[in-house]
Design a protein around this motif. Structure first.
Motif, PDB file in Angstrom:
ATOM      1  N   VAL A  25      -2.082  -6.636  -4.893  1.00 61.01           N
ATOM      2  CA  VAL A  25      -1.649  -5.090  -4.929  1.00 61.01           C
ATOM      3  C   VAL A  25      -0.182  -5.253  -5.226  1.00 61.01           C
ATOM      4  O   VAL A  25       0.183  -4.734  -6.224  1.00 61.01           O
ATOM      5  CB  VAL A  25      -2.290  -4.152  -4.053  1.00 61.01           C
ATOM      6  CG1 VAL A  25      -1.563  -2.895  -4.485  1.00 61.01           C
ATOM      7  CG2 VAL A  25      -3.747  -4.080  -4.199  1.00 61.01           C
ATOM      8  N   ALA A  53      -0.918   1.920  -6.344  1.00 65.85           N
ATOM      9  CA  ALA A  53      -1.935   0.776  -6.323  1.00 65.85           C
ATOM     10  C   ALA A  53      -2.293   0.512  -4.719  1.00 65.85           C
ATOM     11  O   ALA A  53      -3.194   0.177  -4.175  1.00 65.85           O
ATOM     12  CB  ALA A  53      -1.514  -0.706  -6.939  1.00 65.85           C
ATOM     13  N   LEU A  54      -0.971   0.769  -3.988  1.00 65.52           N
ATOM     14  CA  LEU A  54      -0.992   0.409  -2.553  1.00 65.52           C
ATOM     15  C   LEU A  54      -1.690   1.501  -1.725  1.00 65.52           C
ATOM     16  O   LEU A  54      -2.544   1.390  -1.014  1.00 65.52           O
ATOM     17  CB  LEU A  54       0.241   0.245  -2.010  1.00 65.52           C
ATOM     18  CG  LEU A  54       1.113  -1.178  -1.928  1.00 65.52           C
ATOM     19  CD1 LEU A  54       2.462  -0.973  -1.743  1.00 65.52           C
ATOM     20  CD2 LEU A  54       0.577  -2.194  -1.203  1.00 65.52           C
ATOM     21  N   GLN A  56      -3.981   3.328  -3.023  1.00 66.47           N
ATOM     22  CA  GLN A  56      -5.388   3.265  -3.307  1.00 66.47           C
ATOM     23  C   GLN A  56      -6.193   2.154  -2.324  1.00 66.47           C
ATOM     24  O   GLN A  56      -7.137   2.472  -2.173  1.00 66.47           O
ATOM     25  CB  GLN A  56      -5.771   3.307  -4.950  1.00 66.47           C
ATOM     26  CG  GLN A  56      -7.267   2.763  -5.387  1.00 66.47           C
ATOM     27  CD  GLN A  56      -7.355   2.765  -6.474  1.00 66.47           C
ATOM     28  OE1 GLN A  56      -6.498   2.458  -7.441  1.00 66.47           O
ATOM     29  NE2 GLN A  56      -8.734   2.659  -7.149  1.00 66.47           N
ATOM     30  N   ALA A  57      -5.443   1.065  -2.386  1.00 67.47           N
ATOM     31  CA  ALA A  57      -6.063  -0.149  -1.534  1.00 67.47           C
ATOM     32  C   ALA A  57      -6.091   0.409  -0.185  1.00 67.47           C
ATOM     33  O   ALA A  57      -6.895  -0.025   0.626  1.00 67.47           O
ATOM     34  CB  ALA A  57      -4.973  -1.082  -1.742  1.00 67.47           C
ATOM     35  N   GLY A  58      -5.075   1.164   0.225  1.00 64.28           N
ATOM     36  CA  GLY A  58      -5.030   1.453   1.749  1.00 64.28           C
ATOM     37  C   GLY A  58      -5.827   2.862   2.029  1.00 64.28           C
ATOM     38  O   GLY A  58      -5.770   3.384   3.231  1.00 64.28           O
TER      39      GLY A  58
END
Length: 195
Positions: A25, A53-54, A56-58
């Motif tokens: 990411v 993106a971070l 969404q990933a977190g």
């Protein structure tokens, strides 16, 4: 001491790490052979796309700011110490009210790195032999991904159960009955009153 900078650049000697939005990411790779004996200071600041993106990933509603300052030092020919300070402003969702709210995340980073064989060998030793320290993380293909390290520390420092300041769980409103009336002792008390 040399300086590397990623958006916005600092004055003086300035080169970029290799940024990439990969499976990690937020990836900013540093080749360890570019670290001078005097050490290297690197500042990273996530772009809007990287923050999205971070987030969404977190599992976050949003990341409004995300920056980290690193100091990379040689400990030996093959071993490196990375220390830094992470600052992020994130939007989380309250587990009680389900309302979004902002949180400031600050974290200190202190990680040793060594080549994979050396890191794996130290990882198998008891902590007593390492002076109670964690074994070093592996240097992969002569590189350390500082962006992935920063992202990992962001995720590690998030509250698993974020609660907006002032939000309180009202059990009576949620369940319809007060907690006392749901208690198994309340059932026994009612039975004794009925008899």
């Amino acid at each position: 001491m040399a300086t590397k900078s990623v958006s916005p650049p600092k004055s003086g000697t300035s080169t970029k790490t290799e940024p990439a939005l990969t499976g990690g990411v937020f990836s900013h790779v540093l080749a360890v052979d570019t670290v001078p004996d005097t050490g290297l200071e690197i500042s990273l600041r996530a772009s809007e796309a990287e923050r999205a993106a971070l987030a969404q990933a977190g599992g976050l509603a949003a990341i409004l700011d995300f920056e980290v300052d690193f100091d990379v030092r040689k400990q030996s020919r093959t071993r490196f110490k990375v220390v830094g300070r992470l600052r992020a402003r994130v939007t989380q969702t309250c587990i009680v009210s389900l309302e979004p709210f902002e949180t400031l995340i600050q974290a200190d980073i202190d990680v040793d790195f060594a080549p994979p064989g050396r890191a794996a060998g130290l990882a198998t030793k008891p902590a007593a032999f390492l002076g109670g320290e964690e074994p070093p993380d592996p240097i992969i293909d002569g590189k350390i991904d500082l962006g992935a390290l920063a992202a990992e520390f962001l995720i590690l420092n998030l509250d698993d159960y974020p609660r907006k300041p002032g939000a309180a769980f009202d059990g009576a409103a949620a369940g319809g009955d007060s907690p006392e009336s749901q208690s198994p002792f309340a059932v026994l008390r009612q039975r004794s009153l009925d008899n």
